[in-house]
Write an enzyme that holds these catalytic residues in place. Structure first.
Site, PDB file in Angstrom:
ATOM      1  N   HIS A 348     -36.621  -9.318 -22.930  1.00  0.00           N
ATOM      2  CA  HIS A 348     -35.566  -8.999 -21.964  1.00  0.00           C
ATOM      3  C   HIS A 348     -34.940  -7.620 -22.167  1.00  0.00           C
ATOM      4  CE1 HIS A 348     -34.833 -12.742 -19.653  1.00  0.00           C
ATOM      5  NE2 HIS A 348     -35.349 -13.343 -20.708  1.00  0.00           N
ATOM      6  N   ARG A 535     -22.319  -7.509 -17.448  1.00  0.00           N
ATOM      7  CA  ARG A 535     -21.848  -7.318 -18.819  1.00  0.00           C
ATOM      8  C   ARG A 535     -21.448  -5.856 -19.044  1.00  0.00           C
ATOM      9  NH1 ARG A 535     -25.202  -6.270 -23.179  1.00  0.00           N
ATOM     10  NH2 ARG A 535     -26.980  -6.725 -21.833  1.00  0.00           N
TER      11      ARG A 535
END
Length: 811
Positions: A348, A535
């Site tokens: 990721h 985020r």
């Protein structure tokens, strides 16, 4: 599901009385929610049981998705939708004089993830069940979520997120499925009856892993899959060894919080304990399930697929080896072939700091037998590759090196498939970040672009838009999102465009009401809503957005009569507790918001809203109201992104760098339907290689940019003396702050283009409509189908002979 409103009212009233022994008219929303959740769980329990029995009886291949994060959001409306009784229950509750929306809001929004990783896992769970695929989730039942974010004088403060305060109606404790997970101690090897070495354990700390199962209800298809989250407890037979509260707390800590502060040794070892705890428990559970089939171990990869979501569950590889070697008496060669065929891995990130690695001594002390297995995997890997690739390449791919155990290396070597999460990301992995492994294992690498579930992010989050699409093109798109392309037929239909604008305005008014009630900030729903929700991290470049806001503020202050498109800038983000730079940016945004929102010269021309404690439920409120989607990370840094898909699906215009899945969205919807700006990944790589990025020179040569940056240090923005100076220095004097200044001018130009477009609402509506109609292929349903097609079903003979994945039809 066939259920009338009258039958529901009768059944639900009886359920409430059975639970609480008093009349529902005197109840609170949380009591109503608890009763309704229990009622629904009973409704789908028969399908849950039948699904489990069918999988076992038919001996179908099942996938187990291992993830340290699951971010499910509130489940009440989702389960009602997937059971096909959302409208029935809403009408029934209204007839009973109960407020459906208040009941929904009373459910806790469990923060069992930090962002895209956990939300992707939950989208997958929904899509797997809705496609009728046999799949399961495996993770941790955190007692407290990530953290509850509060702003105190503009600073982020982290509070415990006690999401289990009122229990969890969706979970079922399965103590009979508990397993023991061992930590520490010493391991001896002795010869068994068949001559194989068998381990003996001394002085270990034994932890009871207790599973809590939650049904994953498929979309109106009678399928209910399973999400299993593990809780750490003291084994009853060992209670005598725990004499103090502090000793007991050491066990509770394993599943107490998501992502403990790992800036110190204690935090690091706790996180390692968490990772082994849920992977070991999951592997043992799968093996116990498989033993019920009475199949041989050679068939294990034909019936079981284990997927590692990022590096956190990588210990599943040596743990499966340990079980097969030590408990099932298989040879190393047999166990290794089974393990490789069973495991697959999603990477990721391209950030080296996010590639997990553990100090050798820490892993050896905490997991002595697992470390022995890893050591042997590493030794055999080196012995096999040295003659083929030489020492340089081989040792660069070693699992154990430089005093660390490298988890990404373990995940790649121990898996048959390694995928990135967007086309660009996968290319960067293959040709840069993981190129050494790509040279060795080219057939392992493949791409699976991330996706989202349209059920939560359109059906539930934007019910009026869903109804409009239903009216125009029918309902087939709900199970086949590619059918959304039919909506393009209405691009020039004025009645549809007018209705689309009315729906967007209503969603904006709903969010504006929330902001007024919760934050005491008045925002104009007629202004342009510009949204960045993700985020908080430097590479995601919230700072670039902030510089744009400051630029607008400076322009207005210099000329209060300036005719400028009114905008509301909306942020939602949490920063990791130990990430000081990200927390400085939060302070800056909040200080800027306080300045802008209270300046009479500015008025409604400019507002800044930073919502506290951003999570799934707030995203469901913000995304339908959004008109501009900020996808502005430095090209080559964002693996995929999923807010880009959610916001576009709800009609927002996208301003984007060519990064992550933005590249594929551009290819699909056309460059004319995005506002692209800035460096591409090749230009970024060039700057990195030749060190030609000189931010001080850009600052000195650009008066507009200089004026903006000076506000960080000249007192224009009050109460940021320390933070403003630190951020200013990072941007002007450092050569690695994600090249933010280089992209400033092109970003501003794109924003000005959006202003012009927004002034012509017809063109804006048409452009949004195209975006909606073009978003289908990025739903998680499509991703899951490709996943099934490409890696779930393996031709074991071909893998054995050639170590390659055989691509076949879906299960």
């Amino acid at each position: 599901m066939n259920l009338t409103a009258n039958q529901f009212k009768k059944d639900f009233g009886q359920m409430f009385e059975n639970l609480y022994a008093f009349d529902i008219k005197n109840s609170t929303p949380i009591q109503q929610y608890t009763a309704l959740g229990n009622y629904l769980r009973i409704l789908y329990s028969d399908d849950w049981n039948k699904t489990n029995k069918k999988y076992l009886g038919d001996q179908v291949k099942q996938v187990y998705y291992f993830s340290i994060e699951f971010l499910p959001g509130r489940m009440l409306k989702s389960n009602l939708l997937n059971l096909g009784i959302l409208d029935t229950v809403r009408v029934g509750l209204n007839d009973m004089g109960l407020d459906f929306d208040n009941i929904v809001k009373s459910e806790a929004d469990p923060a069992l993830g930090n962002g895209g990783l956990g939300r992707l896992a939950s989208c997958f769970m929904d899509s797997i069940a809705s496609l009728g695929l046999p799949g399961n989730g495996n993770g941790i039942r955190y007692r407290y979520g990530l953290f509850q974010q509060k702003f105190v004088n503009g600073y982020q403060v982290e509070l415990p997120d006690n999401w289990l305060r009122n229990g969890n109606v969706w979970e079922v404790r399965k103590e009979n499925k508990s397993v023991i997970v061992r930590f520490g101690g010493q391991v001896g090897l002795v010869k068994g009856a068949n001559g194989n070495l068998r381990p003996t354990y001394f002085n270990t700390q034994n932890i009871l892993a207790v599973p809590y199962d939650t049904g994953m209800v498929g979309y109106q298809n009678d399928v209910v899959n399973n999400l299993r989250l593990w809780s750490a407890e003291i084994p009853p037979e060992e209670e005598i060894h725990y004499h103090t509260i502090a000793e007991r707390e050491q066990v509770n800590k394993i599943t107490e919080v998501l992502y403990p502060d790992d800036s110190n040794y204690e935090g690091q070892i706790l996180r390692l304990r968490q990772e082994y705890f849920f992977t070991s428990a999951g592997i043992q559970s799968i093996v116990h399930y498989y033993e019920q089939t009475d199949l041989t171990w050679q068939n294990f990869p034909n019936k079981i697929a284990i997927h590692i979501n990022d590096t956190h569950p990588s210990l599943a590889i040596p743990e499966l080896m340990r079980v097969l070697l030590d408990e099932e008496d298989l040879s190393w060669e047999q166990a290794w072939e089974i393990t490789k065929k069973t495991m697959s891995y999603t990477n990721h990130t391209v950030l080296q700091e996010a590639m997990e690695k553990w100090p050798i001594d820490m892993l050896k002390d905490l997991l002595p037998r697992v470390y022995q297995v890893i050591e042997e995997i590493n030794r055999r890997h080196i012995d096999k590759k040295l003659p083929l690739y030489g020492s340089d390449l081989t040792y660069r791919t070693a699992i154990i090196a430089d005093g660390y155990v490298k988890m990404a290396h373990l995940a790649i070597i121990g898996s048959h498939s390694v995928n990135g999460v967007a086309k660009l990301h996968t290319e960067i992995l293959m040709h840069d970040v993981l190129n050494d492994f790509y040279q060795m294992y080219p057939a392992k690498f493949n791409n699976k672009t991330n996706g989202i579930t349209q059920r939560r992010w359109l059906h539930l989050a934007n019910e009026e838009l869903t109804s409009l699409i239903d009216d125009k093109i029918g309902i087939d798109w709900k199970t086949n999102p590619a059918e959304l392309k039919l909506f393009k037929a209405y691009i020039t239909d004025q009645a549809t465009l007018k209705k689309l604008g009315e729906i967007k305005l209503k969603n904006k008014e709903k969010f504006a009401a929330y902001v007024k009630n919760e934050m005491s900030i008045e925002i104009n729903p007629e202004a342009l809503f510009d949204v960045q929700i993700k985020r908080l991290h430097a590479y995601k470049r919230q700072l670039l957005n902030v510089l744009h806001i400051i630029d607008r503020y400076v322009q207005i202050k210099e000329d209060p009569s300036l005719s400028i498109q009114p905008r509301v800038f909306i942020f939602g983000a949490k920063a990791a507790p130990s990430y000081a730079y990200a927390k400085q940016i939060i302070k800056l945004i909040n200080a800027l918001a306080k300045l802008v929102n209270n300046d009479k010269d500015v008025g409604d021309k400019l507002k800044v809203v930073f919502v506290e404690n951003y999570g799934v439920s707030l995203a469901e409120l913000i995304i339908p109201a959004a008109e501009v989607s900020e996808q502005i990370s430095l090209a080559g840094k964002e693996a995929s992104g999923t807010s880009n898909m959610k916001l576009m699906l709800n009609g927002a215009l996208t301003i984007a760098t060519l990064d992550g899945a933005n590249v594929e969205i551009r290819d699909f919807v056309g460059e004319e339907n995005l506002f692209l700006f800035g460096l591409n990944d090749q230009e970024v790589q060039t700057f990195n290689e030749n060190g030609s990025y000189h931010p001080r020179e850009i600052y000195a040569a650009n008066p507009r940019l200089e004026k903006v940056l000076n506000t960080l240090i000249d007192g224009t923005i009050p109460d940021i003396e320390t933070e403003g100076r630190a951020i200013f220095d990072s941007l002007v004097y450092h050569n690695d702050e994600y090249f933010l200044l280089k992209d400033f001018d092109s970003y501003i130009e794109s924003q000005e283009e959006i202003d012009q477009l927004y002034k012509n609402k017809t063109k804006w509506n048409q452009k949004s409509l195209i975006n909606i109609a073009s978003s289908g292929p990025f739903s998680a349903d499509f991703t899951i189908q490709r996943y099934a097609e490409e890696i779930w079903k393996i031709d074991s003979q071909l893998v054995h002979l050639h170590h390659k994945t055989f691509l076949t039809e879906p299960i």
